[in-house]
Motif scaffolding. Structure first.
Motif, PDB file in Angstrom:
ATOM      1  N   ARG A 166      55.845  11.777 101.168  1.00 49.83           N
ATOM      2  CA  ARG A 166      56.786  12.766 100.304  1.00 49.83           C
ATOM      3  C   ARG A 166      57.938  11.908  99.869  1.00 49.83           C
ATOM      4  NH1 ARG A 166      58.294  17.513 103.630  1.00 49.83           N
ATOM      5  NH2 ARG A 166      59.011  15.631 105.148  1.00 49.83           N
ATOM      6  N   PRO A 167      57.641  11.187  98.832  1.00 49.20           N
ATOM      7  CA  PRO A 167      58.820  10.167  98.447  1.00 49.20           C
ATOM      8  C   PRO A 167      59.915  11.013  97.623  1.00 49.20           C
ATOM      9  CG  PRO A 167      57.050  10.134  96.844  1.00 49.20           C
ATOM     10  CD  PRO A 167      56.506  10.962  97.981  1.00 49.20           C
ATOM     11  N   LEU A 168      60.951  10.341  97.872  1.00 49.67           N
ATOM     12  CA  LEU A 168      62.252  10.963  97.019  1.00 49.67           C
ATOM     13  C   LEU A 168      62.073  10.444  95.524  1.00 49.67           C
ATOM     14  CD1 LEU A 168      65.329   9.991  99.478  1.00 49.67           C
ATOM     15  CD2 LEU A 168      64.630  12.261  98.835  1.00 49.67           C
ATOM     16  N   PHE A 169      61.619   9.226  95.288  1.00 53.86           N
ATOM     17  CA  PHE A 169      61.279   8.744  94.005  1.00 53.86           C
ATOM     18  C   PHE A 169      60.017   7.721  94.242  1.00 53.86           C
ATOM     19  CE2 PHE A 169      65.963   9.103  93.862  1.00 53.86           C
ATOM     20  CZ  PHE A 169      65.860  10.055  92.743  1.00 53.86           C
ATOM     21  N   LYS A 170      59.141   7.693  93.098  1.00 47.88           N
ATOM     22  CA  LYS A 170      57.695   6.752  93.602  1.00 47.88           C
ATOM     23  C   LYS A 170      58.260   5.293  93.837  1.00 47.88           C
ATOM     24  CE  LYS A 170      55.710   9.773  90.181  1.00 47.88           C
ATOM     25  NZ  LYS A 170      54.855   9.488  88.668  1.00 47.88           N
ATOM     26  N   GLY A 171      57.728   4.717  95.082  1.00 51.17           N
ATOM     27  CA  GLY A 171      58.043   3.654  95.411  1.00 51.17           C
ATOM     28  C   GLY A 171      58.716   3.736  96.649  1.00 51.17           C
ATOM     29  N   HIS A 172      59.298   4.726  97.012  1.00 50.01           N
ATOM     30  CA  HIS A 172      59.725   5.139  98.403  1.00 50.01           C
ATOM     31  C   HIS A 172      59.060   4.673  99.469  1.00 50.01           C
ATOM     32  CE1 HIS A 172      61.913   8.412 101.129  1.00 50.01           C
ATOM     33  NE2 HIS A 172      61.857   7.349 101.860  1.00 50.01           N
TER      34      HIS A 172
ATOM     35  N   SER B 244      68.856   0.318  94.968  1.00 50.84           N
ATOM     36  CA  SER B 244      68.126   0.891  96.145  1.00 50.84           C
ATOM     37  C   SER B 244      69.081   1.479  97.008  1.00 50.84           C
ATOM     38  CB  SER B 244      67.145  -0.194  96.776  1.00 50.84           C
ATOM     39  OG  SER B 244      67.916  -1.197  97.574  1.00 50.84           O
ATOM     40  N   PHE B 245      68.451   2.546  97.801  1.00 52.90           N
ATOM     41  CA  PHE B 245      69.157   3.199  99.032  1.00 52.90           C
ATOM     42  C   PHE B 245      67.971   2.764 100.112  1.00 52.90           C
ATOM     43  CE2 PHE B 245      69.200   7.288 101.694  1.00 52.90           C
ATOM     44  CZ  PHE B 245      70.701   7.077 101.615  1.00 52.90           C
ATOM     45  N   VAL B 246      68.994   2.222 101.177  1.00 49.90           N
ATOM     46  CA  VAL B 246      68.282   1.882 102.469  1.00 49.90           C
ATOM     47  C   VAL B 246      68.824   2.481 103.466  1.00 49.90           C
ATOM     48  CG1 VAL B 246      67.828  -0.282 103.986  1.00 49.90           C
ATOM     49  CG2 VAL B 246      68.217  -0.601 101.568  1.00 49.90           C
ATOM     50  N   ALA B 247      68.144   3.304 104.392  1.00 52.72           N
ATOM     51  CA  ALA B 247      68.624   4.320 105.350  1.00 52.72           C
ATOM     52  C   ALA B 247      67.684   4.397 106.669  1.00 52.72           C
ATOM     53  CB  ALA B 247      69.137   5.732 104.591  1.00 52.72           C
ATOM     54  N   MET B 248      68.307   4.928 107.570  1.00 54.71           N
ATOM     55  CA  MET B 248      67.691   5.274 108.710  1.00 54.71           C
ATOM     56  C   MET B 248      68.302   6.566 109.382  1.00 54.71           C
ATOM     57  SD  MET B 248      67.957   2.457 111.774  1.00 54.71           S
ATOM     58  CE  MET B 248      67.039   1.000 111.073  1.00 54.71           C
ATOM     59  N   ASN B 249      67.777   7.305 110.169  1.00 50.68           N
ATOM     60  CA  ASN B 249      68.434   8.234 111.093  1.00 50.68           C
ATOM     61  C   ASN B 249      67.840   7.787 112.509  1.00 50.68           C
ATOM     62  OD1 ASN B 249      69.264  10.230 109.313  1.00 50.68           O
ATOM     63  ND2 ASN B 249      67.036  10.414 108.639  1.00 50.68           N
ATOM     64  N   ASN B 250      68.850   8.106 113.491  1.00 49.33           N
ATOM     65  CA  ASN B 250      68.394   8.065 114.816  1.00 49.33           C
ATOM     66  C   ASN B 250      68.513   9.251 115.465  1.00 49.33           C
ATOM     67  OD1 ASN B 250      68.029   5.189 115.312  1.00 49.33           O
ATOM     68  ND2 ASN B 250      70.280   5.011 114.674  1.00 49.33           N
ATOM     69  N   ARG B 251      67.247   9.721 115.758  1.00 46.41           N
ATOM     70  CA  ARG B 251      67.241  11.203 116.355  1.00 46.41           C
ATOM     71  C   ARG B 251      67.556  12.218 115.456  1.00 46.41           C
ATOM     72  NH1 ARG B 251      68.993   8.063 120.760  1.00 46.41           N
ATOM     73  NH2 ARG B 251      67.380   7.579 122.111  1.00 46.41           N
ATOM     74  N   VAL B 252      68.974  12.659 115.182  1.00 43.34           N
ATOM     75  CA  VAL B 252      69.219  13.673 114.376  1.00 43.34           C
ATOM     76  C   VAL B 252      68.464  13.267 113.036  1.00 43.34           C
ATOM     77  CG1 VAL B 252      70.928  14.976 113.452  1.00 43.34           C
ATOM     78  CG2 VAL B 252      71.254  14.203 115.509  1.00 43.34           C
ATOM     79  N   SER B 253      67.789  14.385 112.538  1.00 39.52           N
ATOM     80  CA  SER B 253      67.084  14.034 111.195  1.00 39.52           C
ATOM     81  C   SER B 253      66.088  13.156 111.128  1.00 39.52           C
ATOM     82  CB  SER B 253      68.275  13.851 109.970  1.00 39.52           C
ATOM     83  OG  SER B 253      69.020  14.985 109.870  1.00 39.52           O
ATOM     84  N   GLN B 254      65.783  12.724 112.186  1.00 42.73           N
ATOM     85  CA  GLN B 254      64.562  11.698 112.315  1.00 42.73           C
ATOM     86  C   GLN B 254      63.232  12.330 112.453  1.00 42.73           C
ATOM     87  OE1 GLN B 254      64.914   8.847 115.655  1.00 42.73           O
ATOM     88  NE2 GLN B 254      63.426   7.454 114.856  1.00 42.73           N
ATOM     89  N   SER B 255      62.452  12.488 111.279  1.00 43.47           N
ATOM     90  CA  SER B 255      61.182  13.563 111.355  1.00 43.47           C
ATOM     91  C   SER B 255      60.026  12.812 112.203  1.00 43.47           C
ATOM     92  CB  SER B 255      60.915  13.724 109.875  1.00 43.47           C
ATOM     93  OG  SER B 255      60.590  12.448 109.433  1.00 43.47           O
TER      94      SER B 255
END
Length: 141
Positions: free
Chosen positions: A36-42, A85-96
């Motif tokens: 479920r990409p934000l944009f193609k290539g996610h 680019s946008f580079v991100a990670m979640n830790n526990r909260v919002s980590q699907s």
């Protein structure tokens, strides 16, 4: 929390038990397109070994892990001709999925990505900001 976790969607991708469009298939990591990409290539970058969060990742693997993230970010620009680019990670909260993963998303100006960030807040004073900084710094030692 290291190893393979039964029922973990990303462990299934790593093991080849779940179909995915692989971008990197290396001894230490796997990267694949987000379904479920934000944009193609996610792309999602995950360690082969199951670690739930960034704090669980062994220190000696931080550099090699983020080397892969850096290469993916560069590919967003060179291969997909994204402006950045946008580079991100979640830790526990919002980590699907509770398996450490880094999102690397191609970005372009005026690409329509809105509402991805929460509203910004201000510190009540310089003193409050200094207190937060001091508490965090003390927690790092």
């Amino acid at each position: 929390m290291a190893g393979t976790r039964q029922g973990c969607v990303f462990c299934e991708v790593v093991a080849g038990e779940r179909a995915a469009h692989l971008v990197i298939d290396a001894p230490d990591v796997v990267a694949f397109l987000d379904v479920r990409p934000l944009f193609k290539g996610h792309t999602l970058l995950v360690p082969r070994v199951h670690y739930e969060t960034l704090t669980d990742l062994p220190g000696e693997f931080l550099g090699p892990f983020f080397d892969h993230a850096q290469r993916l970010a560069a590919a967003m620009e060179s291969v997909l001709e994204a402006a950045g680019s946008f580079v991100a990670m979640n830790n526990r909260v919002s980590q699907s999925v509770p398996h450490l993963h880094v999102h690397v998303v191609p970005r372009n100006r005026k690409d329509g990505l809105r509402g991805f960030f929460w509203p910004r807040q201000k510190y009540e004073s310089d003193g409050e900001a200094a207190d937060y900084a001091a508490r965090l710094a003390a927690g790092l030692t």
